[in-house]
Design a protein around this motif. Structure first.
Motif, PDB file in Angstrom:
ATOM      1  N   LEU A 158       0.835  -1.196   0.000  1.00 55.16           N
ATOM      2  CA  LEU A 158       0.000   0.000   0.000  1.00 55.16           C
ATOM      3  C   LEU A 158       0.870   1.246   0.000  1.00 55.16           C
ATOM      4  CD1 LEU A 158      -2.579  -1.087   2.750  1.00 55.16           C
ATOM      5  CD2 LEU A 158      -2.678  -1.512   0.273  1.00 55.16           C
ATOM      6  N   ILE A 159       0.499   2.191  -0.862  1.00 48.55           N
ATOM      7  CA  ILE A 159       1.209   3.476  -0.925  1.00 48.55           C
ATOM      8  C   ILE A 159       0.197   4.578  -0.654  1.00 48.55           C
ATOM      9  CG2 ILE A 159       2.572   5.029  -2.353  1.00 48.55           C
ATOM     10  CD1 ILE A 159       3.428   2.524  -3.963  1.00 48.55           C
ATOM     11  N   HIS A 160       0.419   5.342   0.401  1.00 47.80           N
ATOM     12  CA  HIS A 160      -0.526   6.387   0.803  1.00 47.80           C
ATOM     13  C   HIS A 160      -0.364   7.619  -0.079  1.00 47.80           C
ATOM     14  CE1 HIS A 160      -3.007   8.908   3.390  1.00 47.80           C
ATOM     15  NE2 HIS A 160      -3.324   7.828   4.095  1.00 47.80           N
ATOM     16  N   ARG A 161      -1.493   8.244  -0.412  1.00 49.08           N
ATOM     17  CA  ARG A 161      -1.470   9.441  -1.266  1.00 49.08           C
ATOM     18  C   ARG A 161      -0.725  10.606  -0.594  1.00 49.08           C
ATOM     19  NH1 ARG A 161      -6.370   7.110  -2.899  1.00 49.08           N
ATOM     20  NH2 ARG A 161      -6.540   6.932  -5.191  1.00 49.08           N
ATOM     21  N   ALA A 162      -0.744  10.643   0.732  1.00 49.62           N
ATOM     22  CA  ALA A 162      -0.007  11.701   1.444  1.00 49.62           C
ATOM     23  C   ALA A 162       1.496  11.559   1.187  1.00 49.62           C
ATOM     24  CB  ALA A 162      -0.299  11.636   2.938  1.00 49.62           C
ATOM     25  N   GLN A 174       3.971  14.179  -0.863  1.00 49.39           N
ATOM     26  CA  GLN A 174       5.240  14.659  -0.297  1.00 49.39           C
ATOM     27  C   GLN A 174       6.397  14.411  -1.259  1.00 49.39           C
ATOM     28  OE1 GLN A 174       7.201  12.253   2.676  1.00 49.39           O
ATOM     29  NE2 GLN A 174       7.621  14.059   3.943  1.00 49.39           N
ATOM     30  N   LEU A 175       6.459  13.193  -1.825  1.00 49.54           N
ATOM     31  CA  LEU A 175       7.548  12.858  -2.755  1.00 49.54           C
ATOM     32  C   LEU A 175       7.495  13.733  -4.000  1.00 49.54           C
ATOM     33  CD1 LEU A 175       7.551   8.944  -2.541  1.00 49.54           C
ATOM     34  CD2 LEU A 175       9.049  10.563  -1.354  1.00 49.54           C
ATOM     35  N   GLY A 204      13.743  19.502  -6.203  1.00 52.97           N
ATOM     36  CA  GLY A 204      15.090  19.052  -6.574  1.00 52.97           C
ATOM     37  C   GLY A 204      15.755  18.135  -5.577  1.00 52.97           C
ATOM     38  N   LEU A 205      15.008  17.593  -4.592  1.00 48.64           N
ATOM     39  CA  LEU A 205      15.622  16.696  -3.614  1.00 48.64           C
ATOM     40  C   LEU A 205      15.863  15.321  -4.233  1.00 48.64           C
ATOM     41  CD1 LEU A 205      13.804  17.554  -0.270  1.00 48.64           C
ATOM     42  CD2 LEU A 205      15.806  18.597  -1.312  1.00 48.64           C
ATOM     43  N   VAL A 206      17.112  14.886  -4.196  1.00 48.53           N
ATOM     44  CA  VAL A 206      17.501  13.629  -4.827  1.00 48.53           C
ATOM     45  C   VAL A 206      16.818  12.441  -4.161  1.00 48.53           C
ATOM     46  CG1 VAL A 206      19.454  12.088  -5.278  1.00 48.53           C
ATOM     47  CG2 VAL A 206      19.706  14.549  -5.621  1.00 48.53           C
ATOM     48  N   THR A 207      16.691  12.466  -2.839  1.00 46.60           N
ATOM     49  CA  THR A 207      16.115  11.326  -2.125  1.00 46.60           C
ATOM     50  C   THR A 207      14.686  11.045  -2.581  1.00 46.60           C
ATOM     51  OG1 THR A 207      15.509  12.845  -0.326  1.00 46.60           O
ATOM     52  CG2 THR A 207      17.547  11.593  -0.073  1.00 46.60           C
ATOM     53  N   SER A 208      13.900  12.081  -2.794  1.00 45.83           N
ATOM     54  CA  SER A 208      12.512  11.880  -3.228  1.00 45.83           C
ATOM     55  C   SER A 208      12.441  11.364  -4.655  1.00 45.83           C
ATOM     56  CB  SER A 208      11.727  13.188  -3.098  1.00 45.83           C
ATOM     57  OG  SER A 208      11.613  13.546  -1.736  1.00 45.83           O
TER      58      SER A 208
END
Length: 503
Positions: free
Chosen positions: A25-29, A33-34, A41-45
Motif C-alpha cells: 500500500l502506498i498512501h497518497r499523502a 510529499q515525494l 530538486g531533492l535527490v532522495t525523493s
C-alpha cells in the motif's frame, strides 16, 4: 504500508529475493510529499519515486498488488500510522524512530534489516584511487595517485546510463542506515552530499547539472605529523607558541590531511581538540568531537565552543565571511584556531583576512601560516607587529605600525603590511629592498650614461655623472628617476663626479 525510508532502503530488492511478499500500500499523502520534494530538486525523493516504479514493474511480473490508498492530509508519518491503526495493516519501515513510535502506539510494524551487499561505487576504488567521477552518458573516470602527483584514468570504455547512475545513487542512500559513520550531510535543490563511512560523495541531478553525476572521494593515506619531516624549530613553535594557525594550499594538495595530523598531534599532547567542518570529512579518533556547520547556526557553534573551552579548534574549508568571522571571534576569545583555506600562495591566504580585521589585530589572530604543496609543508610564515619606517620609504617621519611576515625557518622578512594613506599595502620586501631600488636607479641612468654610479648617502640616493657625459643627462632620464622617486618614496640627488651640482 510503505514509508519513505522503506523506499530508500530499496524495497524492490527484498521482493526480488522473496524476503517480503503480500499486498503493498502506498498512501497518497506520501506520494504528494515525494512529488513536492522531487519538484524542489531533492535527490532522495526522486530516488523514492523511481523505487515505486520498480515495485510496480515487479508487481506485474510476480502478480502481487500495489495499491494507492488514503487521501492527502497533514503529517505524512501520522497519516501512515492512522491508516494502519484503522485498517490493521502492517507499516513497513527502515526508520528506527518510526518503528519505536509505531510500537508504542500498538501499530503492527515490520522493520527492514539492511542487506549487507557490496556497493557498486566501492568497485571503482583501489588502493591508489583518490576520487571517482561518474556521470550519465560519460565513461567513468578516476584520479589515481597522491596529492600533487596523480593522473586521470578511464575505468571502463562504455558510458554509464541514467538508470545505472540512479541505481548507484539508490545503493548509496540505502547504505546510510547500516554503514557506521554514514549520514546525509546536506540535501539541497538538485544536490546531495553524503558521508558514507570513509567516502565523501556529492550527487547532483538536473536541473542543477546537465545530467546525473556522482563524485566520490576517499583519503588515500592518513599521515602522522612525524611523517612530514618538519623542522624541529617548527615542531616546537606548533607545540608551544602557535595558536592562530592557517593551513593554506591549492585544492587537492593535502591541506585537510595535514590538519588531521596536527589535530591528532595536539590530542596526544593532552589538548582538547574539536573541529568545525562542512561537510564532515576528516577521519579522527573519537576523542575529537567533529561539529557540522550544516546542522547548527554560527551563533550556536560560537556558544558551544566558548562554553566547552577546547584548547584548539580546527576549522576546515573556510570560504565565506561567516566562516572568517567565527574564526576571528574564537581566536580573539583565546581559543587556539587552525584554519584551512584555499590559496595559490601563502600571502594570498593572509590577504583574505586584511579586509575583515584591523591591521593591528592580525598578529593576534594569525601567528603561523603553513603552505601545503604536493602533500608537504613548502613554506612557513610567522607574523609580528613592529613600528618602523616601511622598507622602500626613507623619511623618518613615515614610521608607522608594520606587520612583518617572515620566513619562519631563516627569520628573513619577505613581506610588510602597513597602511599608506587610506590603503593597506602588502609590500614584497625581498623584491623592493634598498639594493633593488638602487639597482633600478642604476639601470635607468647607466643605460644612457654608462660611466654614472649610484650610492646611498644619509638617507638618499646620489647619482654621480662624469663631467664628459653630463650632456647625456636629458629630460627623459630625469623623468625616469623622478618616477622611481615617486613609486618607492625615496630621494634622488644628481652630482658631478668631480664637482657637486644639484639638479
Amino acid at each position: 504500508m510503505l514509508d519513505k525510508s522503506s523506499l530508500l532502503q530499496g524495497i524492490s530488492r527484498y521482493v526480488e529475493r522473496n524476503m517480503i511478499n503480500g499486498s503493498f500500500l502506498i498512501h497518497r499523502a506520501l506520494l504528494r510529499q515525494l512529488e513536492e520534494e522531487s519538484r524542489q530538486g531533492l535527490v532522495t525523493s526522486d530516488i523514492a519515486l523511481e523505487e515505486i516504479n520498480r515495485l510496480k514493474e515487479l508487481s506485474e511480473r510476480y502478480l502481487f498488488p500495489v495499491e494507492i490508498v488514503g487521501s492527502p492530509g497533514g503529517s505524512v508519518e501520522q497519516e501512515l500510522r492512522d491508516y494502519c491503526a484503522e485498517r490493521g495493516c502492517e507499516l513497513l519501515t527502515a526508520d528506527e524512530v518510526q518503528r519505536k513510535v509505531s510500537e508504542i502506539l500498538g501499530i503492527k510494524v515490520k522493520f527492514l534489516e539492511p542487506l549487507m551487499e557490496p556497493l557498486t561505487i566501492e568497485k571503482f576504488f583501489d588502493g591508489s584511487t583518490m576520487s571517482v567521477h561518474l556521470k550519465e552518458d560519460a565513461v567513468p573516470k578516476a584520479k589515481k595517485g597522491r596529492p600533487g602527483d596523480w593522473e586521470f584514468i578511464v575505468l571502463q570504455d562504455s558510458p554509464l546510463s541514467s538508470q545505472e547512475i540512479k541505481k548507484i545513487v539508490s545503493e548509496i542512500l540505502n547504505s546510510i542506515r547500516w554503514m557506521k559513520g554514514s549520514f546525509i550531510e546536506i540535501e539541497r535543490k538538485g544536490s546531495t552530499i553524503v558521508q558514507l563511512s570513509n567516502y565523501r560523495i556529492v550527487i547532483t541531478r538536473p536541473p542543477l547539472s546537465d545530467g546525473w553525476e556522482i563524485t566520490a572521494t576517499r583519503p588515500v593515506a592518513k599521515k602522522k605529523l612525524e611523517e612530514y619531516s618538519l623542522n624541529p624549530e617548527l615542531i616546537r613553535r606548533l607545540e608551544s607558541r602557535a595558536e592562530g594557525i592557517l593551513i593554506a594550499g591549492s585544492p587537492g594538495m593535502g591541506k585537510t590531511t595535514f590538519a588531521q595530523a596536527l589535530a591528532e598531534h595536539y590530542m596526544k599532547l593532552g589538548k582538547i581538540v574539536k573541529t568545525i567542518e562542512s561537510p564532515r570529512d576528516m577521519h579522527l579518533p573519537p576523542d575529537i568531537t567533529q561539529y557540522s556547520k550544516n546542522y547548527a547556526e554560527i551563533g550556536e557553534l560560537h556558544d558551544i565552543l566558548l562554553l566547552s573551552r577546547p584548547d584548539y579548534t580546527v576549522y576546515d574549508e573556510m570560504r565565506n565571511d561567516e566562516d572568517f568571522r567565527l574564526y576571528i571571534d574564537l581566536r580573539l576569545a583565546g581559543i587556539g584556531m587552525i584554519g584551512v583555506v584555499h590559496a595559490t600562495t601563502p600571502i594570498d591566504a593572509i590577504h583574505r583576512f586584511l579586509n575583515r580585521v584591523d591591521l593591528g589585530t592580525i598578529p593576534g589572530i594569525l601567528d603561523t601560516v603553513l603552505f601545503i604543496n604536493k602533500g608537504s609543508v613548502e613554506k612557513v610564515y610567522s607574523l609580528e607587529m613592529t613600528v618602523k619606517v616601511p622598507e622602500g620609504l626613507r623619511e623618518a617621519d613615515l614610521a608607522r605600525p608594520v606587520v612583518q611576515i617572515k620566513d619562519f625557518l631563516n627569520d628573513k622578512v619577505e613581506y610588510e603590511i602597513y597602511v599608506f594613506g587610506e590603503q593597506t599595502m602588502i609590500v614584497p620586501v625581498g623584491r623592493l629592498s634598498l639594493n633593488t631600488v638602487e639597482n633600478r636607479i642604476s639601470r635607468a641612468i647607466t643605460s644612457v650614461i654608462p660611466g654614472a654610479t649610484v650610492k646611498s648617502e644619509r638617507g638618499e640616493y646620489v647619482v654621480e655623472i662624469p663631467k664628459g657625459e653630463i650632456s647625456k643627462f636629458n629630460r627623459k632620464v630625469n623623468s625616469k628617476l623622478r618616477r622611481i622617486e615617486k613609486k618607492h618614496g625615496v630621494k634622488i640627488r644628481i652630482k658631478l663626479q668631480d664637482e657637486e651640482s644639484q639638479e
